[in-house]
Design an enzyme around this catalytic site. Structure first.
Site, PDB file in Angstrom:
ATOM      1  N   MET A  94     -52.555  29.082  40.416  1.00 19.56           N
ATOM      2  CA  MET A  94     -53.105  29.818  39.278  1.00 19.56           C
ATOM      3  C   MET A  94     -53.614  31.197  39.662  1.00 19.56           C
ATOM      4  O   MET A  94     -53.810  32.054  38.796  1.00 19.56           O
ATOM      5  CB  MET A  94     -54.231  29.007  38.616  1.00 19.56           C
ATOM      6  CG  MET A  94     -55.438  28.774  39.485  1.00 19.56           C
ATOM      7  SD  MET A  94     -56.642  27.675  38.666  1.00 19.56           S
ATOM      8  CE  MET A  94     -57.848  27.470  39.999  1.00 19.56           C
ATOM      9  N   HIS A 132     -65.604  27.021  36.495  1.00 20.86           N
ATOM     10  CA  HIS A 132     -66.932  26.879  37.106  1.00 20.86           C
ATOM     11  C   HIS A 132     -66.871  26.640  38.612  1.00 20.86           C
ATOM     12  O   HIS A 132     -67.896  26.680  39.288  1.00 20.86           O
ATOM     13  CB  HIS A 132     -67.743  25.783  36.404  1.00 20.86           C
ATOM     14  CG  HIS A 132     -67.253  24.384  36.619  1.00 20.86           C
ATOM     15  ND1 HIS A 132     -67.914  23.280  36.116  1.00 20.86           N
ATOM     16  CD2 HIS A 132     -66.155  23.881  37.249  1.00 20.86           C
ATOM     17  CE1 HIS A 132     -67.281  22.178  36.447  1.00 20.86           C
ATOM     18  NE2 HIS A 132     -66.205  22.509  37.132  1.00 20.86           N
ATOM     19  N   ASP A 133     -65.675  26.385  39.143  1.00 20.48           N
ATOM     20  CA  ASP A 133     -65.515  26.181  40.583  1.00 20.48           C
ATOM     21  C   ASP A 133     -65.453  27.494  41.361  1.00 20.48           C
ATOM     22  O   ASP A 133     -65.486  27.476  42.597  1.00 20.48           O
ATOM     23  CB  ASP A 133     -64.225  25.404  40.876  1.00 20.48           C
ATOM     24  CG  ASP A 133     -64.277  23.968  40.373  1.00 20.48           C
ATOM     25  OD1 ASP A 133     -65.365  23.379  40.391  1.00 20.48           O
ATOM     26  OD2 ASP A 133     -63.230  23.450  39.953  1.00 20.48           O
ATOM     27  N   GLU A 169     -65.967  24.582  29.041  1.00 18.95           N
ATOM     28  CA  GLU A 169     -66.939  24.689  30.120  1.00 18.95           C
ATOM     29  C   GLU A 169     -68.357  24.564  29.569  1.00 18.95           C
ATOM     30  O   GLU A 169     -68.583  24.722  28.367  1.00 18.95           O
ATOM     31  CB  GLU A 169     -66.812  26.048  30.831  1.00 18.95           C
ATOM     32  CG  GLU A 169     -65.550  26.234  31.659  1.00 18.95           C
ATOM     33  CD  GLU A 169     -65.624  25.609  33.053  1.00 18.95           C
ATOM     34  OE1 GLU A 169     -66.629  24.910  33.335  1.00 18.95           O
ATOM     35  OE2 GLU A 169     -64.685  25.814  33.843  1.00 18.95           O
ATOM     36  N   GLU A 175     -72.279  27.166  36.860  1.00 13.82           N
ATOM     37  CA  GLU A 175     -72.217  27.108  35.412  1.00 13.82           C
ATOM     38  C   GLU A 175     -72.759  28.435  34.887  1.00 13.82           C
ATOM     39  O   GLU A 175     -73.657  29.028  35.485  1.00 13.82           O
ATOM     40  CB  GLU A 175     -73.031  25.932  34.880  1.00 13.82           C
ATOM     41  CG  GLU A 175     -72.656  24.571  35.457  1.00 13.82           C
ATOM     42  CD  GLU A 175     -71.218  24.150  35.178  1.00 13.82           C
ATOM     43  OE1 GLU A 175     -70.545  24.792  34.337  1.00 13.82           O
ATOM     44  OE2 GLU A 175     -70.766  23.175  35.805  1.00 13.82           O
TER      45      GLU A 175
END
Length: 356
Positions: A243, A260-261, A291, A322
């Protein structure tokens, strides 16, 4: 004045007493996770569900082939947490029965959280928490890397069983979240001819969406080693890739619990690739992001879950987090999106629609 001083003193004593109670929850907080894990591994929820009627201690002990005194203590603890409850049997004795909470622990249950809890309580995922303070003193090395010598994605690539465990655990949340989206804002999928799920794992999200919206052609996009063990679904094509390089073309890009990673720059790169993937559809294309949005919503019982997930990102990823609504606005603007909306649903996550 004397009355006021007495009132303040009473308040101070109450706060001190409450602190004495609360501190024990932090000292022994791990017991809740450990005992729920024990119940899942013993398959107590499945046994009670199959039995149907209230099940006495001796019946449950016999079914599990375990010690009645020890089982009694475990069930007493779990009932005190509201996971199981007692009721009177037809014979007038006390028996254990299921609760809405315990039904979430049935491994093959409709809305099961069992695999997610087993995953987060595994030795691999617990180990980084012991290195969180070290991470704070040295921002160059994440807690997960300190625990395992490699980041979470490298570890998953080198350990196929753990990689499969990740996808199965994420599917637990997906089976709750996607129906919540379909119920809370089904219009999100109206008019879409195709959709690529970026980082779609084993395809659980798309399988639910395509079943509800059969007019959509699905593309499940993830790294090849993840897709190598993904089941086949009618109406869904598995496509392997990166990606950070490109995303398959589609009318809409769907991306859940992926951004969020990553840090802001990495998020912006992924979002730019998603924007490029929908470019041929012009203003009719969009990116659907699922999310957490950290915000102060009064009475929001799920807010604390979002804050816990933020700590999970801190411990398990290098730079993930987050985000608040303002932080989402920033990365979307930097990725070239002209507008976006945020919709709250009955879930810890929100639905963010971004338009080119």
């Amino acid at each position: 004045m004397a009355g006021l001083m007495k009132s303040d003193a009473t308040k101070g004593n109450d706060e001190t007493d409450q602190a004495q109670v609360d501190i024990w929850r932090f000292v022994f907080g791990f017991t809740e996770m450990a005992l729920v894990k024990c119940a899942i591994e013993l398959e107590i929820p499945e046994i009670l569900e199959k039995h149907g009627d209230p099940m006495t201690l001796s019946q449950l002990s016999l079914a599990l082939s375990c010690s009645s005194p020890a089982l009694f203590r475990i069930m007493r603890f779990l009932m005190n947490r509201g996971i199981f409850k007692e009721t009177i049997t037809d014979q007038g004795t006390m028996g254990y029965v299921q609760t809405p909470l315990s039904r979430l622990l049935i491994k093959d249950g409709k809305n099961s959280f069992a695999t997610l809890l087993l995953f987060e309580s595994s030795s691999v995922m617990l180990a980084p928490w012991h290195f969180l303070s070290a991470q704070m003193l040295d921002n160059g090395t994440s807690a997960f890397v300190r625990a395992h010598g490699k980041n979470v994605w490298q570890y998953a690539a080198d350990h196929p069983g753990h990689s499969k465990f990740i996808d199965e655990a994420m599917a637990c949340d997906t089976r709750l979240t996607v129906p919540a989206i379909l119920e809370g804002c089904p219009e999100v999928f109206n008019g879409l001819s195709s959709m690529v799920d970026v980082g779609g794992g084993n395809g659980t999200a798309l399988s639910i969406l395509i079943k509800a919206c059969p007019w959509i052609r699905g593309i499940n996009f993830d790294v090849p080693h993840v897709l190598s063990v993904a089941p086949e679904y009618e109406g869904i094509e598995h496509v392997g890739g990166d990606m950070f390089v490109s995303v398959p073309k589609a009318h809409a890009a769907f991306i859940k619990w992926v951004l969020h990673d990553w840090n802001d720059d990495e998020c912006i790169q992924i979002l730019k690739n998603c924007k490029e993937a929908i470019s041929e559809y012009g203003t009719a294309g969009k990116v659907i992001i699922i999310e957490v949005v950290i915000e102060d919503r009064k009475g929001d019982k799920l807010k604390d879950v979002g804050l816990m997930l933020d700590m999970v990102m801190l411990a398990h990823t290098t730079k993930g987090k987050e985000r608040t609504a303002e932080e989402w606005a920033y990365v979307l603007h930097e990725a070239g999106f002209t507008r976006h909306t945020i919709k709250n649903i009955q879930n810890v996550s929100s639905v963010i629609e971004a338009y080119p």
